[in-house]
Enzyme design. Structure first.
Site, PDB file in Angstrom:
ATOM      1  N   HIS A  81       0.808  -1.217   0.000  1.00  0.00           N
ATOM      2  CA  HIS A  81       0.000   0.000   0.000  1.00  0.00           C
ATOM      3  C   HIS A  81       0.842   1.269   0.000  1.00  0.00           C
ATOM      4  CE1 HIS A  81      -3.795   1.774  -0.151  1.00  0.00           C
ATOM      5  NE2 HIS A  81      -4.209   1.675   1.099  1.00  0.00           N
ATOM      6  N   ASP A 103      -2.352   2.032  -4.718  1.00  0.00           N
ATOM      7  CA  ASP A 103      -3.598   2.446  -4.088  1.00  0.00           C
ATOM      8  C   ASP A 103      -4.689   1.433  -4.383  1.00  0.00           C
ATOM      9  OD1 ASP A 103      -2.421   4.777  -3.094  1.00  0.00           O
ATOM     10  OD2 ASP A 103      -2.830   5.875  -4.951  1.00  0.00           O
TER      11      ASP A 103
END
Length: 432
Positions: A405, A409
């Site tokens: 992450h 995204d």
């Protein structure tokens, strides 16, 4: 005539190896290409053959020692009649200067004669010591790693240190033991990690299995990946009917495939549309890779290895299957080379014939994504037929995408997995 036996360069990414076991002793007669010793690197284990026929004159490294590549570990006397010289004591490896023993490449120069002592002069008033000029922290390599000696590595783990924050005074800016000790003395150490619980004692009948070098490396990599990359796991349920039909048709033509090449084919196609997923992390930067090289997890007796199928997007189903079979067979036989385990840009893992419904994989650093296949199970599902809902039996599979992450995204991660599902369910697999 003495012949040197050296620690080989088993791949561009390998910098050192451990002498696990000597298969010969001093005085033994050996043939050319006869195995002399077993070594272990952070990638693979291997046997090192004799470069020549002769008699073992010297063994210069003990079992369990870690030495850099191209270091001399033994000598073979090819003149059978000439006695081998008695081994001279070797200086120990210097962890601070990274100096080699006497038989290796770098030797300490003999001390120069002391100059004549000058007449004593009045003792000046002592001045406070000046601070040494600060040096820049060591730069990580392309994979974000900092090269240090084993002693420094153990000190960093013990004290919970970030070596990238410690200025190095060694060769090429490497952090030495003195640098770490100075850092600790200055009060700059991180808070020590909580004490580990005491190791459980082995009871009678228990089997104690020491970790191999590969198992230690796997453990280190798994912990480092979870600590450095915030993992996000997202799932998709895929109707594998199209893949099953194509697989059956190919089997009738004499081409036997598992479902792994189908998922690799779909993943490679989706990676071209989502380049952010086909990337690696370098420090605080993301490198979008031009080539699509898919790492495939292979379970071996010595632990999990991840060989790389290069240019996966340019291969057909049959070519992907052939590449996977070849790499898998050689990995299990211990014949895989370290460079065949490096350079992957994305990973696919398969639970095998005795799999399970789904799982949450760990990212293979420095990559940013890994796709895990689940077990294919026939289940009743609802589909629309001529405008009406109908319950049919379909081969269904869960796919789990784990992504970093820091880089990916949710929109890109979910979009990539959705595209993989579309390709599999549409049966768009090109020519076999």
């Amino acid at each position: 005539m003495p012949i040197d036996v050296v620690m080989p360069q088993l791949g561009e990414s390998v910098v050192e190896g451990v002498v696990v076991k000597w298969l010969v002793a001093v005085g033994d007669t050996v043939a050319k290409d006869q195995p002399l010793l077993e070594i272990s690197t952070d990638k693979v284990d291997a046997e090192i053959p004799s470069p020549a026929a002769g008699r073992i004159a010297r063994l210069l490294v003990k079992e369990g020692e870690t030495v850099p590549v191209n270091s001399v570990v033994a000598q073979i006397q090819t003149e059978m009649g000439a006695p081998a010289p008695a081994p001279e004591p070797e200086p120990a490896w210097d962890e601070e200067t990274e100096g080699f023993p006497g038989h290796m490449a770098r030797k300490k120069e003999p001390p120069l004669p002391a100059p004549p002592r000058p007449e004593p002069a009045p003792t000046p008033k002592p001045k406070p010591p000046s601070e040494p000029p600060p040096s820049a922290p060591p730069a990580p390599d392309a994979a974000g790693r900092i090269r240090v000696t084993p002693v420094v590595g153990r000190m960093a783990v013990t004290h919970g240190l970030d070596l990238s924050k410690i200025p190095g005074t060694g060769i090429d800016g490497r952090v030495t033991r003195k640098d770490v000790e100075a850092f600790l003395a200055s009060g700059g150490a991180a808070a020590p990690p909580p004490a580990a619980p005491p190791a459980p004692a082995a009871a009678e009948g228990d089997q104690v299995i020491p970790w191999t070098q590969i198992r230690k490396k796997i453990a280190h990599n798994m912990v480092a990946s979870k600590q450095s990359a915030p993992h996000v796991h997202t799932f998709a349920e895929v109707d594998m009917s199209a893949a099953a039909e194509r697989r059956a048709a190919l089997k009738a033509e004499g081409v036997s495939l598992t479902y792994l090449p189908f998922v690799m084919y779909a993943a490679a196609k989706a990676l071209k549309e989502f380049p952010m997923v086909n990337a690696v992390v370098s420090g605080e930067s993301t490198i979008l890779k031009k080539g699509i090289h898919i790492s495939v997890a292979v379970d071996t007796e010595k632990g999990l290895l991840v060989p790389v199928v290069r240019d996966a997007d340019k291969k057909s189903l049959a070519e992907l299957a052939k590449a996977v079979d070849d790499l898998g067979a050689r990995a299990k036989a211990g014949k895989i080379m370290p460079d065949e385990l490096a350079g992957g840009t994305f990973s696919v893992t398969n639970p095998g014939a005795k799999g399970n419904l789904f799982g949450t994989p760990i990212i293979h650093q420095p990559q940013v994504g890994v796709l895990r296949m689940g077990q294919i199970v026939k289940r009743p599902v609802v589909v629309e037929v001529d405008g009406d809902d109908a319950v049919v039996i379909r081969p269904m599979m869960f796919l789990c995408l784990a992504y970093d992450h820091r880089v990916i995204d949710g929109v890109a991660g979910n979009g990539f997995l959705f595209r993989v599902r579309e390709i599999l369910e549409a049966g768009d697999f090109g020519k076999a």
